[in-house]
Design a protein around this motif. Structure first.
Motif, PDB file in Angstrom:
ATOM      1  N   ASN A   1       0.844  -1.192   0.000  1.00 17.11           N
ATOM      2  CA  ASN A   1       0.000   0.000   0.000  1.00 17.11           C
ATOM      3  C   ASN A   1       0.879   1.241   0.000  1.00 17.11           C
ATOM      4  O   ASN A   1       1.643   1.484   0.930  1.00 17.11           O
ATOM      5  CB  ASN A   1      -0.917  -0.003   1.232  1.00 17.11           C
ATOM      6  N   ASP A   2       0.781   2.041  -1.051  1.00 10.19           N
ATOM      7  CA  ASP A   2       1.697   3.169  -1.243  1.00 10.19           C
ATOM      8  C   ASP A   2       1.561   4.231  -0.154  1.00 10.19           C
ATOM      9  O   ASP A   2       2.557   4.851   0.241  1.00 10.19           O
ATOM     10  CB  ASP A   2       1.460   3.799  -2.618  1.00 10.19           C
ATOM     11  N   ARG A   3       0.335   4.449   0.347  1.00 13.15           N
ATOM     12  CA  ARG A   3       0.167   5.471   1.386  1.00 13.15           C
ATOM     13  C   ARG A   3       0.906   5.067   2.658  1.00 13.15           C
ATOM     14  O   ARG A   3       1.588   5.890   3.286  1.00 13.15           O
ATOM     15  CB  ARG A   3      -1.322   5.655   1.678  1.00 13.15           C
TER      16      ARG A   3
ATOM     17  N   ALA B   1       4.619   5.436   2.279  1.00  3.56           N
ATOM     18  CA  ALA B   1       5.018   6.834   2.446  1.00  3.56           C
ATOM     19  C   ALA B   1       5.092   7.222   3.911  1.00  3.56           C
ATOM     20  O   ALA B   1       5.911   8.071   4.306  1.00  3.56           O
ATOM     21  CB  ALA B   1       4.033   7.745   1.711  1.00  3.56           C
ATOM     22  N   GLU B   2       4.264   6.608   4.730  1.00  2.92           N
ATOM     23  CA  GLU B   2       4.225   6.925   6.150  1.00  2.92           C
ATOM     24  C   GLU B   2       5.094   5.990   6.991  1.00  2.92           C
ATOM     25  O   GLU B   2       5.094   6.072   8.214  1.00  2.92           O
ATOM     26  CB  GLU B   2       2.775   6.886   6.652  1.00  2.92           C
TER      27      GLU B   2
ATOM     28  N   TYR C   1      -6.491   7.607  -4.633  1.00  5.08           N
ATOM     29  CA  TYR C   1      -5.088   7.230  -4.462  1.00  5.08           C
ATOM     30  C   TYR C   1      -4.321   8.438  -3.957  1.00  5.08           C
ATOM     31  O   TYR C   1      -4.524   9.548  -4.440  1.00  5.08           O
ATOM     32  CB  TYR C   1      -4.494   6.759  -5.787  1.00  5.08           C
ATOM     33  N   PRO C   2      -3.419   8.263  -3.033  1.00  2.00           N
ATOM     34  CA  PRO C   2      -3.117   7.050  -2.275  1.00  2.00           C
ATOM     35  C   PRO C   2      -3.831   7.083  -0.925  1.00  2.00           C
ATOM     36  O   PRO C   2      -3.693   8.038  -0.165  1.00  2.00           O
ATOM     37  CB  PRO C   2      -1.604   7.136  -2.092  1.00  2.00           C
ATOM     38  N   THR C   3      -4.569   6.062  -0.625  1.00  2.00           N
ATOM     39  CA  THR C   3      -5.245   5.960   0.671  1.00  2.00           C
ATOM     40  C   THR C   3      -5.036   4.567   1.255  1.00  2.00           C
ATOM     41  O   THR C   3      -4.796   3.600   0.521  1.00  2.00           O
ATOM     42  CB  THR C   3      -6.754   6.211   0.551  1.00  2.00           C
TER      43      THR C   3
END
Length: 472
Positions: free
Chosen positions: A376-378, A381-382, A435-437
């Motif tokens: 998952n891209d979100r 990122a986090e 996106y992204p979520t």
């Protein structure tokens, strides 16, 4: 003794009782509400609300110490435990007016601040009042279960009803019980600067899917919490201010404070249920699918009814009760569409059957779709992309969902909608997520369910080749 006659008597002003009282009075019923303790019950005062507020304080402290990965210099958080508890009290105070006596009296409910006790099948005494009701709803909830461990009677201990009033930070918190409450408070106190040991007689988070629970337990252990499993408490003692818990296998754990978190017991002792012809079981009051007790004029909801012990279950059951009591409809309660969550970090959420339960019931008809949070891209990122979702599917419909990871308690909401309405996996696959979520995880696991049918299917490939050859 003042005599009162009413359409509906509600005993208990927790989440379930308040929902029944508010709904009934606003639809025209005459309602009396009894509460011997605090309005709002366990959830507002000693349960869901204060625990999540304390978890929020702990998360803020943890974030300060874990910021290096984002290019921000980490700091050793300076925790003011008393101020964190003041934050908890402030959250309770902000929510309390919604559950207050004044609000419900404003709606037209007659609120009596006293415990209720049956004196006959239709009559309840509360303080100086004697109430005769056409229908009664028991919503007295549950209290902390404190097992008779030898020595415990001579040792000061905390429960969820006293923990949030504590303003002096424990140096070393011992927690007997490795269920959701125990694990949530263990991680929160570790992040707030305490040393923490969890003592569990069997397996920590033992009611959850073992694969998912292991991810949570590994994360909590990595933060420094000691989790002793297979450690049945056999003796508790205290000497020179040090509390020691000795287990059946001879292990000993010592600390400054002790929290009992081994479960809940239904609040029935003060009700004099025998006078009303109401029977109980080991877990609480016996009810049928319509939530009626063995006295057909009396209903029971929430924790006292002995089923799933969650605030939202009591709220759901309140709706079932209202349809039955106010309109005479044969409304029935179900539990297969009820989700629940544990608010550790990562969170753990479940609805319906676990994988093991689903395999036992459905056998070869079961398909399990999986998606790893690492994709998952979100969350990448986090820097929080650790977790897993599993969906148990039979004939295209989910029969259970298990989620572990960030926002698992939020992600399970979609599956609650799907399962409550009997929707198929195709409904989730057809959804478009921004996106992204994090919410894309739900769509991606639906895609994982359909992928073998589309990408690994020789028939599909033959059709595509034929279309490409002959379509002009």
């Amino acid at each position: 003794m003042q005599e009162i006659r009413t359409d509906l008597l509600v005993i208990g002003a927790g989440s379930g009782g308040l929902s029944v009282a508010a709904g009934a009075v606003q639809m025209g019923a005459d309602v009396v509400l009894l509460e011997g303790r605090e309005m709002g019950g366990d959830c507002l005062n000693w349960g869901c609300v204060p625990s999540k507020a304390l978890i929020a304080s702990a998360r803020a402290a943890h974030g300060q110490a874990q910021s290096a990965v984002f290019g921000v210099a980490p700091v050793d958080p300076q925790v003011d435990y008393a101020a964190a508890k003041a934050h908890v009290a402030g959250v309770i105070a902000q929510i309390a007016p919604v559950d207050s006596q004044a609000r419900f009296e404003g709606l037209g409910v007659r609120v009596i601040r006293a415990y209720g006790r049956f004196v006959s099948p239709r009559v309840v005494e509360a303080g100086e009042h004697r109430i005769t009701a056409r229908r009664v709803v028991i919503a007295t909830g549950s209290s902390p279960l404190v097992p008779p461990i030898p020595g415990l009677e001579d040792v000061p201990y905390l429960t969820n009803e006293t923990l949030f009033a504590l303003t002096d930070k424990p140096d070393h918190l011992l927690i007997i019980g490795g269920g959701p409450i125990g694990m949530e408070m263990a991680q929160a106190h570790m992040r707030l600067g305490c040393k923490v040991t969890v003592i569990e007689g069997e397996r920590a988070l033992g009611k959850d899917d073992p694969e998912m629970a292991a991810i949570v337990l590994d994360a909590v252990r990595a933060e420094g919490v000691e989790i002793a499993e297979g450690a049945m408490a056999a003796q508790v003692s205290r000497k020179d201010g040090v509390i020691t818990v000795t287990t059946a296998d001879g292990r000993a754990f010592s600390g400054s404070h002790l929290l009992m978190a081994v479960g809940r017991r239904a609040n029935t002792d003060m009700l004099n249920l025998e006078a009303a012809g109401i029977r109980t079981a080991r877990t609480g009051i016996r009810v049928d699918a319509r939530l009626r007790t063995t006295n057909r004029r009396v209903y029971a909801i929430g924790d006292v009814a002995g089923g799933m012990q969650f605030t939202h279950v009591a709220g759901y059951q309140a709706g079932v009760i209202l349809r039955s009591v106010l309109f005479g409809l044969p409304a029935r309660a179900r539990e297969d569409h009820i989700p629940h969550a544990t608010y550790t970090d990562p969170e753990l959420a479940q609805i319906g059957l676990s994988e093991a339960q689903a395999r036992g019931i459905h056998g070869d008809r079961l398909r399990v779709a999986r998606f790893d949070f690492a994709h998952n891209d979100r969350l990448i990122a986090e820097r929080r992309a650790a977790g897993l979702i599993k969906v148990m599917v039979v004939r295209g419909r989910p029969v259970g969902v298990s989620i572990v990871g960030p926002q698992a308690g939020e992600l399970i909401n979609l599956w609650a909608l799907v399962m409550a309405n009997g929707l198929k996996m195709s409904a989730v696959a057809g959804m478009v997520s921004p996106y992204p979520t994090v919410g894309e995880i739900n769509k991606r696991v639906a895609g994982a369910y359909f992928s073998p049918q589309l990408f690994d299917n020789p028939k599909v490939k033959r059709v595509v080749r034929l279309v490409q050859r002959w379509w002009p």
